[in-house]
Design an enzyme around this catalytic site. Structure first.
Site, PDB file in Angstrom:
ATOM      1  CB  CYS A  25       4.869  52.877 -11.520  1.00  0.00           C
ATOM      2  SG  CYS A  25       5.263  51.144 -11.812  1.00  0.00           S
ATOM      3  CG  HIS A  31      -0.301  46.170 -12.300  1.00  0.00           C
ATOM      4  ND1 HIS A  31       0.980  45.800 -12.654  1.00  0.00           N
ATOM      5  CD2 HIS A  31      -0.210  47.438 -11.844  1.00  0.00           C
ATOM      6  CE1 HIS A  31       1.806  46.799 -12.419  1.00  0.00           C
ATOM      7  NE2 HIS A  31       1.104  47.814 -11.918  1.00  0.00           N
ATOM      8  CG  HIS A  75     -11.800  45.696 -17.260  1.00  0.00           C
ATOM      9  ND1 HIS A  75     -11.905  44.451 -16.712  1.00  0.00           N
ATOM     10  CD2 HIS A  75     -11.114  45.566 -18.418  1.00  0.00           C
ATOM     11  CE1 HIS A  75     -11.331  43.578 -17.515  1.00  0.00           C
ATOM     12  NE2 HIS A  75     -10.822  44.230 -18.558  1.00  0.00           N
ATOM     13  CD  GLU A 136       1.854  46.645  -8.813  1.00  0.00           C
ATOM     14  OE1 GLU A 136       1.221  47.357  -8.007  1.00  0.00           O
ATOM     15  OE2 GLU A 136       3.015  46.904  -9.191  1.00  0.00           O
TER      16      GLU A 136
END
Length: 149
Positions: A25, A31, A75, A136
């Site tokens: 990560c 996600h 986004h 998530e």
């Protein structure tokens, strides 16, 4: 009067990177987040009120969460503003990408704390933010409860 909890669910796509993290990560990735917002209050009993029987109109709650969270984070790519990702963020922004430089490491835990503060500031005083659940992945989520805070 009875207290009732109502929940509205939202979804949005967000990218992030965890600078300094010791796993995958640390790389920029995204996600499909699911956010559940639960408020608690008494249904309106004033028979002349257009929202009779509601704790809050779901569309009013949707408007708040959409403006404060979904429209901002959907986004977008989130970076901690105090990391070297700032250079990448600047380049992405210059190329027309939606970038958020957060005051925190953009983990689900920190994001849900941020979201709680933003929602609490906007909901009517007659109701209370009870909890948030930020999912998530299918199997990983962070929860915020007013009782714990």
């Amino acid at each position: 009067m009875s207290k009732i909890r109502i929940t509205k669910q939202f979804s949005f796509e967000t990218g992030h990177a965890l600078y300094g993290y010791d796993g995958k990560c640390r790389n920029v990735h995204g996600h499909s987040y699911k956010l559940s917002v639960t408020v608690i209050g008494s249904p309106i009993t004033d028979t002349s009120h257009v929202k009779l029987g509601m704790v809050i109109d779901f569309s009013d709650l949707k408007k708040i969460v959409k403006e404060e969270i979904v429209d901002q984070f959907d986004h977008a790519t989130v970076f901690n503003k105090n990391t070297p990702h700032v250079e990448l963020a600047k380049e992405l922004t210059e190329r027309g990408h939606n970038v958020i430089l957060a005051e925190y490491q953009p983990t689900s835990e920190n994001m849900v704390i941020d979201f709680a503060a933003k929602i609490k500031a906007r909901i009517p005083k007659s109701i209370t933010l009870h909890s948030l659940k930020l999912q998530e992945t299918d199997s990983s989520f962070a929860e915020w409860y007013a009782i714990d805070n």
